[in-house]
Design an enzyme around this catalytic site. Structure first.
Site, mmCIF file in Angstrom:
data_model
loop_
_atom_site.group_PDB
_atom_site.id
_atom_site.type_symbol
_atom_site.label_atom_id
_atom_site.label_comp_id
_atom_site.label_asym_id
_atom_site.label_seq_id
_atom_site.Cartn_x
_atom_site.Cartn_y
_atom_site.Cartn_z
ATOM 1 N N SER A 107 1.165 1.394 21.467
ATOM 2 C CA SER A 107 1.940 0.157 21.560
ATOM 3 C C SER A 107 2.119 -0.502 20.194
ATOM 4 O O SER A 107 1.255 -0.405 19.324
ATOM 5 C CB SER A 107 1.216 -0.816 22.502
ATOM 6 N N TYR A 130 8.595 -2.766 20.264
ATOM 7 C CA TYR A 130 9.151 -4.038 20.723
ATOM 8 C C TYR A 130 10.129 -4.510 19.651
ATOM 9 O O TYR A 130 9.861 -4.379 18.453
ATOM 10 C CB TYR A 130 8.058 -5.089 20.895
ATOM 11 N N THR A 156 10.804 -0.536 24.649
ATOM 12 C CA THR A 156 10.596 -1.385 25.823
ATOM 13 C C THR A 156 11.688 -2.443 25.881
ATOM 14 O O THR A 156 11.874 -3.207 24.931
ATOM 15 C CB THR A 156 9.210 -2.043 25.778
ATOM 16 N N LYS A 254 12.197 2.140 28.322
ATOM 17 C CA LYS A 254 11.234 1.728 29.344
ATOM 18 C C LYS A 254 11.580 0.331 29.865
ATOM 19 O O LYS A 254 11.892 -0.567 29.085
ATOM 20 C CB LYS A 254 9.814 1.718 28.750
ATOM 21 N N HIS A 278 7.130 -3.357 34.209
ATOM 22 C CA HIS A 278 6.101 -3.799 33.261
ATOM 23 C C HIS A 278 4.779 -4.105 33.978
ATOM 24 O O HIS A 278 4.066 -5.046 33.645
ATOM 25 C CB HIS A 278 6.572 -5.025 32.469
ATOM 26 N N ARG A 281 4.156 -7.619 35.322
ATOM 27 C CA ARG A 281 3.762 -8.644 34.341
ATOM 28 C C ARG A 281 4.950 -9.453 33.822
ATOM 29 O O ARG A 281 4.776 -10.336 32.988
ATOM 30 C CB ARG A 281 3.051 -7.976 33.158
#
Length: 380
Positions: A107, A130, A156, A254, A278, A281
């Site tokens: 991540s 991100y 993402t 994603k 997610h 979330r």
């Protein structure tokens, strides 16, 4: 060494061993957590079709995900703050995944950096991106992933705006943890975690040098506030095209939960999409990932690889997702529970438990090869 039989065993042990704020961070959803609960509930409601007197000798769970050979159709999902579940957790997770023969995804919000993980692996791993307001920093992350020879970029798309997670606010979620009386008492009850943390990474490794102004020495004192200020709410398909051009390699999108978005993802030239909410979330009240999967797989499955993420707690869940059209799956919480419970050894055990569940369940549905799995193994 405790006897671990299922993912739930790891979760219960992790709850005992990981500080409350970090355990809650991994084990929570947004707002009422209805979508978080639905992910697992809807998977559990699917029933497998038992078959008998069929030769199921010499079974195989092997498959491929965007051309990568995998021992089972599973990849470790990108999870933030992994190194706060167990010291240097991302490095341990990447080692375990490589040894087992499945992809590991790092991540952006990891504790160990891209370079840290590259230093302990011999095969390419994946990097999750991100999109932040500072496009120069986004470019630098892409360049670092290239330099580390990452073999795929996971973009993402469903975290432009942060869904509120009540537990994080109540716990005062921060990295490193604030040393309040409650925190100190919690840490005192988890000496193993505290001892390991002394020798581990303690801040967001990929963000070093980017975090500025009142955030401490590389730390983020209020994670939700920092995320809200840094993540870019203007993210759109033009940005996806730009990122694809800058990256130049395999691209996975994603956070797809809608057929129309899946069709746009195909048009973007991505190599795979991950049907995901997610982990419940973000948009509380959204449909579960498994509920969304069949329509998306039917609409675009012959044009792009469709993967599944959300609620997987067993090899049977993997089997059900494949039956409904997923080429591959990603696991997040199962990974975090096993890591928080027993470190890298826990991850290795969890993957073997999941593989065995998958193998046995295939046999009892009369299936020899994961490639042959389809809706015929489910009770309609």
């Amino acid at each position: 060494m405790p006897v671990m039989t299922c993912i739930e065993d790891f979760r219960l042990l992790a709850k005992k061993r990981v500080p409350k704020a970090f355990y809650d961070y991994a084990d929570s959803g947004s707002y009422t957590e209805s979508t978080y609960r639905a992910n697992s509930r809807d998977l559990a409601s699917l029933k497998l079709r038992q078959r008998v007197a069929i030769n199921v000798d010499e079974r195989s769970t092997r498959s491929t995900m965007i051309g990568h050979d995998v021992t089972m159709p599973v990849a470790i999902a990108p999870t933030g703050l992994t190194g706060m579940q167990w010291a240097n957790g991302e490095m341990l997770g990447a080692i375990a995944a490589e040894k087992f023969g499945i992809p590991f995804t790092l991540s952006t919000m990891s504790i160990c950096s891209i370079e840290d993980v590259a230093s302990v692996t011999t095969k390419p791993f994946w990097f999750q991106l991100y999109v932040m307001r500072d496009r120069g920093f986004v470019q630098s992350l892409i360049d670092r992933a290239k330099a580390a020879k990452c073999s795929a970029l996971v973009l993402t798309l469903d975290l432009q705006i942060l869904g509120q997670r009540h537990k994080d606010l109540k716990n005062g979620m921060s990295v490193p943890p604030k040393l309040t009386l409650d925190t100190l008492l919690d840490l005192a009850s988890k000496p193993g975690w505290a001892l390991r943390a002394l020798g581990g990474r303690k801040t967001f490794g990929n963000l070093a040098g980017h975090i500025k102004g009142g955030e401490g020495a590389g730390g983020v004192q209020t994670l939700s506030k920092w995320t809200a200020s840094q993540f870019d709410p203007t993210l759109n398909w033009d940005d996806v095209a730009w990122i694809k051009q800058q990256w130049g390699g395999k691209l996975i999108l994603k956070g797809i939960l809608d057929v129309e978005d899946a069709k746009l993802a195909v048009q973007s030239g991505a190599d795979a999409i991950v049907v995901s909410n997610h982990g419940g979330r973000q948009l509380d009240g959204a449909m579960s990932s498994i509920e969304a999967l069949p329509a998306i797989a039917e609409a675009v499955g012959d044009q792009i690889e469709v993967w599944f993420d959300g609620g997987i707690r067993s090899g049977q869940d993997v089997l059900k997702a494949v039956a409904l059209g997923a080429r591959g799956t990603m696991i997040g919480r199962a990974f975090l529970y096993s890591l928080g419970a027993m470190g890298g050894e826990g991850v290795s055990q969890m993957l073997e438990i999941m593989r065995k569940e998958l193998d046995v369940s295939m046999a009892l549905t009369g299936t020899k090869d994961i490639q042959d799995v389809g809706p015929q193994i489910l009770v309609r």
